[in-house]
Design a protein around this motif. Structure first.
Motif, short mmCIF file in Angstrom:
data_model
loop_
_atom_site.label_atom_id
_atom_site.label_comp_id
_atom_site.label_asym_id
_atom_site.label_seq_id
_atom_site.Cartn_x
_atom_site.Cartn_y
_atom_site.Cartn_z
N GLY A 374 0.82 -1.20 0.00
CA GLY A 374 0.00 0.00 0.00
C GLY A 374 0.86 1.25 0.00
N THR A 375 0.55 2.17 0.90
CA THR A 375 1.30 3.43 0.98
C THR A 375 2.41 3.36 2.03
OG1 THR A 375 -0.31 4.31 2.57
CG2 THR A 375 -0.68 4.79 0.24
N GLY A 376 2.63 2.17 2.59
CA GLY A 376 3.62 2.02 3.66
C GLY A 376 5.04 1.90 3.16
N GLY A 377 5.96 1.76 4.12
CA GLY A 377 7.38 1.65 3.79
C GLY A 377 7.76 0.25 3.37
N ASP A 378 9.07 0.03 3.27
CA ASP A 378 9.59 -1.27 2.87
C ASP A 378 9.10 -2.34 3.84
OD1 ASP A 378 10.92 -2.41 0.82
OD2 ASP A 378 12.91 -2.26 1.71
N GLN A 379 8.65 -3.47 3.30
CA GLN A 379 8.07 -4.51 4.14
C GLN A 379 9.12 -5.47 4.69
OE1 GLN A 379 5.15 -5.54 0.87
NE2 GLN A 379 3.78 -5.79 2.64
N GLU A 380 8.75 -6.16 5.76
CA GLU A 380 9.58 -7.24 6.28
C GLU A 380 9.76 -8.29 5.19
OE1 GLU A 380 9.35 -10.60 9.86
OE2 GLU A 380 8.03 -8.83 9.89
N ARG A 381 10.94 -8.85 5.11
CA ARG A 381 11.24 -9.79 4.03
C ARG A 381 11.07 -11.24 4.47
NH1 ARG A 381 9.70 -6.75 0.64
NH2 ARG A 381 10.87 -4.84 0.30
N VAL A 382 10.63 -12.07 3.52
CA VAL A 382 10.47 -13.51 3.74
C VAL A 382 11.33 -14.24 2.73
CG1 VAL A 382 8.87 -15.44 3.73
CG2 VAL A 382 8.13 -13.22 4.63
N LYS A 383 12.26 -15.06 3.21
CA LYS A 383 13.14 -15.81 2.32
C LYS A 383 12.57 -17.21 2.08
CE LYS A 383 17.34 -13.27 3.46
NZ LYS A 383 18.76 -13.34 3.89
N VAL A 384 12.90 -17.77 0.93
CA VAL A 384 12.32 -19.05 0.53
C VAL A 384 13.38 -20.14 0.47
CG1 VAL A 384 10.48 -17.98 -0.80
CG2 VAL A 384 12.64 -18.50 -1.92
N SER A 385 12.91 -21.37 0.57
CA SER A 385 13.79 -22.52 0.36
C SER A 385 14.01 -22.68 -1.14
CB SER A 385 13.15 -23.79 0.92
OG SER A 385 12.86 -23.63 2.29
#
Length: 403
Positions: A374-385
């Protein structure tokens, strides 16, 4: 008609050639206290029309709407207190703004509202908070149509009033004085005069909601379907929704019938001009992506364009064909992809009228939930296998999975 209270009352007379038949109220004539939701609420009397010299009477001086059907011998009478209602008015379509009634006069009465702020939208006149009077709900009119009903609202145009007609368009935002005048033997005339400019409005709303039979119904009290704002583009909103075939929908900047809008005309390549008509679901029940551009006044309804992007797929090219999700009817939207281990999973949407950078319309899966930037800042990241992974998105309940 204007009727004076008191014992004199009035009769209804049917004149056919030299024959005069005098009618009065039947024994069942009474104030209706079990009103239909669409009926006027300031006093509505109903009953049988009977050959009699007994008089119809009213409890107070005022304007009344008298409805007579000689065929079924039924009569109704409603107290008339006019107001205005609609997306252009302060209360939206949720409630009337009352008009002030002039002093009682048997020949002419005026209803007036001053300093009324009207948005660029639509509105109507209606009296006593009702839309229609139901004289006989079960009468068979043929062709599968039942019920004798009489409108208690005016639409059309200010200079060409039409009972039950189309909404009246207000094309210029501002402060208005609106008058509605009844005159014996002539009926109604109206005027709407702009008397001043309205206060500056926010250029674009903070929120935008979607409502309609396409997404569960037209009741704001139970409908909470919200579009996603686009980062750095206050004019843009988007959303992906599971929609029902044959359904329709509209938009509003708040959860009320105020400032609501839909489309005008037909779509060109899935893109409508902004207007006031309901938008029909363009095909079978499925997920559809909706983009609203308030600057260019367009509405796009299209197949969802959802994409992976970033190091996990080895490409930062937006809307890459190899990284596009597949729409699985109304179940979910998914993709199976060989992902690079220990890299961030990032996703975004794309459409022809969504004129923004990919990150301005991105989202992620966090703890099993779809989280929009949305209009928010950089999001928390999720790493994948690493390896072959199937990513599923359920926009109906806002969940996502990576397996």
């Amino acid at each position: 008609m204007a009727i004076k209270a008191g014992g004199e009352g009035f009769n209804i007379v049917d004149v056919s050639g030299s024959t005069r038949t005098v009618y009065g109220p039947g024994a069942d004539w009474k104030l209706d206290e079990e009103l239909d939701v669409d009926e006027p609420t300031e006093g509505l009397w109903k009953g049988t029309l009977t050959e009699s010299s007994n008089k119809f009477t009213v409890p107070e001086d005022g304007l009344y709407h008298v409805i007579v059907d000689f065929g079924i011998k039924k009569v109704a009478m409603a107290r008339v207190k006019w107001g205005v209602i609609g997306g252009a008015t302060p209360n939206g379509w949720s409630g009337s703004t009352p008009m002030t009634e002039s002093a009682f006069d048997l020949n002419k009465m005026t209803f007036k509202v001053t300093d009324l702020l009207l948005l660029k939208n639509e509105w109507k006149f209606r009296y006593s908070n009702g839309w229609k009077i139901i004289l006989d709900p079960e009468f068979d009119l043929g062709g599968g149509v039942t019920g004798i009903k009489v409108n208690s609202n005016f639409g059309g145009a200010v200079n060409n009033l039409d009972a039950g007609g189309a909404n009246i368009a207000n094309d210029v935002y501002g402060v208005y004085t609106i008058e509605l005048t009844w005159e014996a033997g002539k009926g109604y005339t109206a005027s709407a005069v702009k008397t001043g400019d309205g206060p500056d409005l926010p250029e674009y709303p903070e929120n935008l909601f979607l409502i309609g039979s396409a997404v569960g119904g037209w009741d704001w009290t139970v409908n909470d379907v919200k579009l996603v704002p686009v980062h750095s583009h206050p004019e843009l909103f988007w959303g992906i929704f599971s929609m029902s075939e044959g359904g329709e929908f509209k938009f509003s900047p708040e959860q009320a019938w105020k400032g609501d809008f839909g489309k005008a005309g037909d779509a060109t390549n899935g893109v409508y001009a902004k207007g006031t008509d309901n938008i029909a679901v363009p095909g079978a029940s499925a997920y559809y992506m909706v983009v609203v551009d308030l600057k260019n006044e367009t509405i796009e309804v299209t197949e969802p364009g959802v994409y992976l992007i970033g190091d996990a797929v080895g490409s930062w090219d937006a809307a890459g064909a190899d990284n596009r999700f597949t729409v699985n009817g109304t179940d979910d939207i998914s993709i199976t992809k060989n992902l690079v281990a220990d890299k961030e999973l990032r996703m975004h949407v794309s459409a022809s009228t969504l004129a923004c950078d990919w990150w301005q319309s991105e989202f992620i899966i966090l703890n099993g939930k779809i989280e929009f930037r949305g209009t928010g800042g950089d999001q928390e990241r999720v790493k994948v296998s690493g390896g072959n992974q199937t990513i599923k998105l359920n926009f109906k309940d806002g969940t996502g999975s990576i397996n």
